[in-house]
Design a protein around this motif. Structure first.
Motif, mmCIF file in Angstrom:
data_model
loop_
_atom_site.group_PDB
_atom_site.id
_atom_site.type_symbol
_atom_site.label_atom_id
_atom_site.label_comp_id
_atom_site.label_asym_id
_atom_site.label_seq_id
_atom_site.Cartn_x
_atom_site.Cartn_y
_atom_site.Cartn_z
ATOM 1 N N GLY A 127 0.821 -1.203 0.000
ATOM 2 C CA GLY A 127 0.000 0.000 0.000
ATOM 3 C C GLY A 127 0.855 1.253 0.000
ATOM 4 N N ARG A 128 2.157 1.055 0.294
ATOM 5 C CA ARG A 128 3.071 2.194 0.412
ATOM 6 C C ARG A 128 4.463 1.729 0.006
ATOM 7 N N VAL A 129 5.210 2.631 -0.630
ATOM 8 C CA VAL A 129 6.625 2.354 -0.888
ATOM 9 C C VAL A 129 7.418 3.555 -0.395
ATOM 10 N N GLU A 130 8.487 3.261 0.314
ATOM 11 C CA GLU A 130 9.368 4.318 0.819
ATOM 12 C C GLU A 130 10.661 4.279 0.017
ATOM 13 N N LEU A 131 11.026 5.401 -0.562
ATOM 14 C CA LEU A 131 12.269 5.504 -1.325
ATOM 15 C C LEU A 131 13.176 6.456 -0.566
ATOM 16 N N ALA A 132 14.161 5.920 0.096
ATOM 17 C CA ALA A 132 15.005 6.744 0.966
ATOM 18 C C ALA A 132 16.441 6.682 0.463
ATOM 19 N N HIS A 133 16.990 7.810 0.108
ATOM 20 C CA HIS A 133 18.397 7.815 -0.288
ATOM 21 C C HIS A 133 19.262 7.428 0.898
ATOM 22 N N ALA A 134 20.345 6.764 0.618
ATOM 23 C CA ALA A 134 21.245 6.312 1.690
ATOM 24 C C ALA A 134 21.646 7.506 2.554
ATOM 25 N N GLN A 135 21.688 7.267 3.854
ATOM 26 C CA GLN A 135 22.135 8.287 4.807
ATOM 27 C C GLN A 135 23.509 7.843 5.303
ATOM 28 N N TYR A 136 24.452 8.768 5.289
ATOM 29 C CA TYR A 136 25.835 8.349 5.519
ATOM 30 C C TYR A 136 26.250 8.491 6.981
ATOM 31 N N TYR A 137 25.690 7.584 7.790
ATOM 32 C CA TYR A 137 26.051 7.462 9.198
ATOM 33 C C TYR A 137 26.450 6.005 9.435
ATOM 34 N N GLY A 138 27.129 5.777 10.558
ATOM 35 C CA GLY A 138 27.455 4.407 10.929
ATOM 36 C C GLY A 138 28.271 3.730 9.838
ATOM 37 N N TRP A 139 27.899 2.491 9.528
ATOM 38 C CA TRP A 139 28.658 1.725 8.540
ATOM 39 C C TRP A 139 28.579 2.361 7.154
ATOM 40 N N ALA A 140 27.445 2.989 6.853
ATOM 41 C CA ALA A 140 27.252 3.581 5.520
ATOM 42 C C ALA A 140 28.318 4.627 5.191
ATOM 43 N N LEU A 141 28.827 5.286 6.211
ATOM 44 C CA LEU A 141 29.838 6.316 5.958
ATOM 45 C C LEU A 141 31.086 5.698 5.325
ATOM 46 N N ARG A 142 31.407 4.463 5.717
ATOM 47 C CA ARG A 142 32.572 3.786 5.130
ATOM 48 C C ARG A 142 32.386 3.534 3.643
ATOM 49 N N ASN A 143 31.115 3.455 3.224
ATOM 50 C CA ASN A 143 30.816 3.117 1.827
ATOM 51 C C ASN A 143 30.306 4.312 1.028
ATOM 52 N N ARG A 144 30.531 5.510 1.548
ATOM 53 C CA ARG A 144 29.954 6.688 0.898
ATOM 54 C C ARG A 144 30.392 6.801 -0.559
ATOM 55 N N ALA A 145 31.645 6.566 -0.832
ATOM 56 C CA ALA A 145 32.127 6.729 -2.212
ATOM 57 C C ALA A 145 31.480 5.712 -3.152
ATOM 58 N N ALA A 146 31.238 4.513 -2.658
ATOM 59 C CA ALA A 146 30.655 3.477 -3.517
ATOM 60 C C ALA A 146 29.140 3.635 -3.667
ATOM 61 N N LEU A 147 28.508 4.352 -2.744
ATOM 62 C CA LEU A 147 27.046 4.471 -2.754
ATOM 63 C C LEU A 147 26.539 5.773 -3.366
ATOM 64 N N MET A 148 27.341 6.804 -3.324
ATOM 65 C CA MET A 148 26.881 8.148 -3.703
ATOM 66 C C MET A 148 26.460 8.213 -5.167
ATOM 67 N N PRO A 149 25.214 8.603 -5.446
ATOM 68 C CA PRO A 149 24.803 8.786 -6.841
ATOM 69 C C PRO A 149 25.366 10.082 -7.412
ATOM 70 N N THR A 150 25.368 10.196 -8.721
ATOM 71 C CA THR A 150 25.787 11.447 -9.345
ATOM 72 C C THR A 150 24.611 12.420 -9.328
ATOM 73 N N ARG A 151 24.931 13.690 -9.540
ATOM 74 C CA ARG A 151 23.863 14.693 -9.611
ATOM 75 C C ARG A 151 22.896 14.357 -10.755
ATOM 76 N N ALA A 152 23.444 13.909 -11.901
ATOM 77 C CA ALA A 152 22.580 13.580 -13.040
ATOM 78 C C ALA A 152 21.625 12.443 -12.686
ATOM 79 N N GLN A 153 22.125 11.459 -11.944
ATOM 80 C CA GLN A 153 21.252 10.354 -11.531
ATOM 81 C C GLN A 153 20.126 10.859 -10.629
ATOM 82 N N VAL A 154 20.464 11.743 -9.708
ATOM 83 C CA VAL A 154 19.453 12.258 -8.779
ATOM 84 C C VAL A 154 18.400 13.066 -9.531
ATOM 85 N N GLU A 155 18.834 13.843 -10.506
ATOM 86 C CA GLU A 155 17.868 14.637 -11.275
ATOM 87 C C GLU A 155 16.947 13.726 -12.100
#
Ligand code: SF4
Ligand code: FES
Length: 384
Positions: free
Chosen positions: A181-209
């Motif tokens: 009934g619902r879908v949540e689309l949440a961009h990765a938040q760079y805290y905790g373990w995610a911060l270690r992977n920021r470079a591998a996870l970060m989308p480009t500006r063109a992708q976000v647009e």
């Protein structure tokens, strides 16, 4: 920093109960802390039941049973029943690994209202790669269908990042096909373990647009049939999100061992003291805990937030991101274009988006097929 708020203290609406940090998956975007809490320190079902009664007394309406993987708790049915008895609307946030139709039916009978399942991608191989668990994708789809068949409300949650953001339309279509009934689309938040992977996870500006345009198209297509919630990626924003709806204003997080946090990542802010439900009543923590008072309201703000017309709309953005980027949690969130550090944050994002695709997992990515959790095989947290 530690000043009293001038606005009336509202009742919290939601409580996130992190039942355990144990988890069979190894997602590189995990925002849980680097040092996970062990099984021995977890609150018992009886302690959680007391917390739920106190939460209901405080005005909490919605309870989120989370983790780690809450299914790793053998006493999940007992915990769910206690939440239902306390009168809370109860949402299970799960990877779906370890659940069967019988176990879900048992939880529904215990009073479970809603299930939120994370999906990593639409492509099985890509999905299993990000989860760090072979066979996870197929298992998730089967359990999602079972949730819908059992008449439980279903939300599909997707963390968006560079490797899956181009499939936003397909991900929304998959959620609809699964009966959500619902879908949540949440961009990765760079805290905790995610911060270690920021470079591998970060989308480009063109992708976000492109994703922003895809989102608008999907909202139009599924209007009235599927609710679509989206969290914008901070790094390319002009104004920050009102993180947590304002610090100490709408919700509480309780860690597996009972520490009560204003947000998931609050322990990344040095100098804050977090009280525990093992020592104090939840109402006392909500009203008097130094950590909750630290950034409640607007009195703690500095320029530019202090005189900004949006200060009671976004509450200065995210304290944890201010800590991370500005080095001081009382500064404006650098996601705000009025922050002197906004340009530096954008440059960091654009630099990160052009670099490596190699994920760092908490442990070597498992290769065994997905299997039911029974507590003993639930996957103790690997060393960070
Ligand atoms: Fe929000 Fe502060 Fe930016 Fe104003 S200056 S928009 S309150 S973060
Ligand atoms: Fe802590 Fe935003 S994650 S305030």
């Amino acid at each position: 920093m530690n000043v009293a708020t001038t606005i009336p203290l509202p009742a919290p609406l939601g409580l996130l109960a992190e039942l355990t940090h144990r988890c069979p998956l190894a997602c590189p975007y995990c925002s849980n802390p680097l040092a996970l809490e062990g099984r021995d320190s977890e609150l018992s079902a009886a302690e959680w039941a007391r917390v739920f009664r106190e939460a209901a007394g405080l005005g909490v309406l919605q309870l989120h049973l989370s983790g780690g993987e809450p299914g790793a708790r053998r006493d999940l049915t007992e915990i769910t029943h206690a939440a239902h008895e306390a009168g809370l609307y109860t949402n299970l946030i799960t990877s779906a690994i370890g659940f069967t139709r019988d176990r879900l039916a048992e939880l529904r009978a215990a009073g479970l209202d809603h299930v939120q399942i994370s999906i990593q991608d639409t492509e099985p191989a890509a999905s299993d790669r990000i989860a760090g668990y072979d066979g996870a994708h197929a298992r998730k789809l089967a359990i999602a269908r079972t949730v819908a068949e059992l008449g439980l409300a279903l939300t599909i949650n997707v963390v968006l990042h560079r490797a899956n953001i181009a499939r936003l339309r397909d991900l929304v279509g998959l959620a609809a096909a699964l009966g959500a009934g619902r879908v949540e689309l949440a961009h990765a938040q760079y805290y905790g373990w995610a911060l270690r992977n920021r470079a591998a996870l970060m989308p480009t500006r063109a992708q976000v647009e492109a994703a922003t345009a895809d989102l608008a198209a999907m909202r139009a297509r599924y209007a009235g049939t599927l609710a679509i919630d989206a969290v914008v990626p901070d790094y390319y924003a002009r104004r920050p999100k009102p993180c947590m709806g304002g610090w100490g204003r709408r919700s509480l997080n309780v860690t597996p061992s009972g520490r009560v946090l204003p947000c998931h990542a609050a322990e990344t802010i040095p100098g804050l003291r977090f009280w525990s439900v093992r020592d104090r009543n939840l109402a006392e923590i909500w009203t008097r805990s130094p950590a909750f008072q630290a950034f409640r309201g607007t009195d703690w703000m500095r320029a530019p937030c202090r005189s900004c017309e949006r200060r009671e709309i976004d509450f200065g953005g995210c304290r944890c991101q201010a800590m991370l980027i500005a080095g001081d949690a009382a500064e404006a969130d650098p996601a705000c274009a009025l922050s002197p550090l906004h340009g530096r944050m954008l440059a960091m994002a654009e630099e990160a988006a052009g670099t490596d695709d190699v994920y760092v997992y908490r442990a070597p990515a498992p290769r065994a097929p997905a299997r039911a959790l029974d507590g003993a095989t639930a996957g103790e947290p690997p060393p960070p």
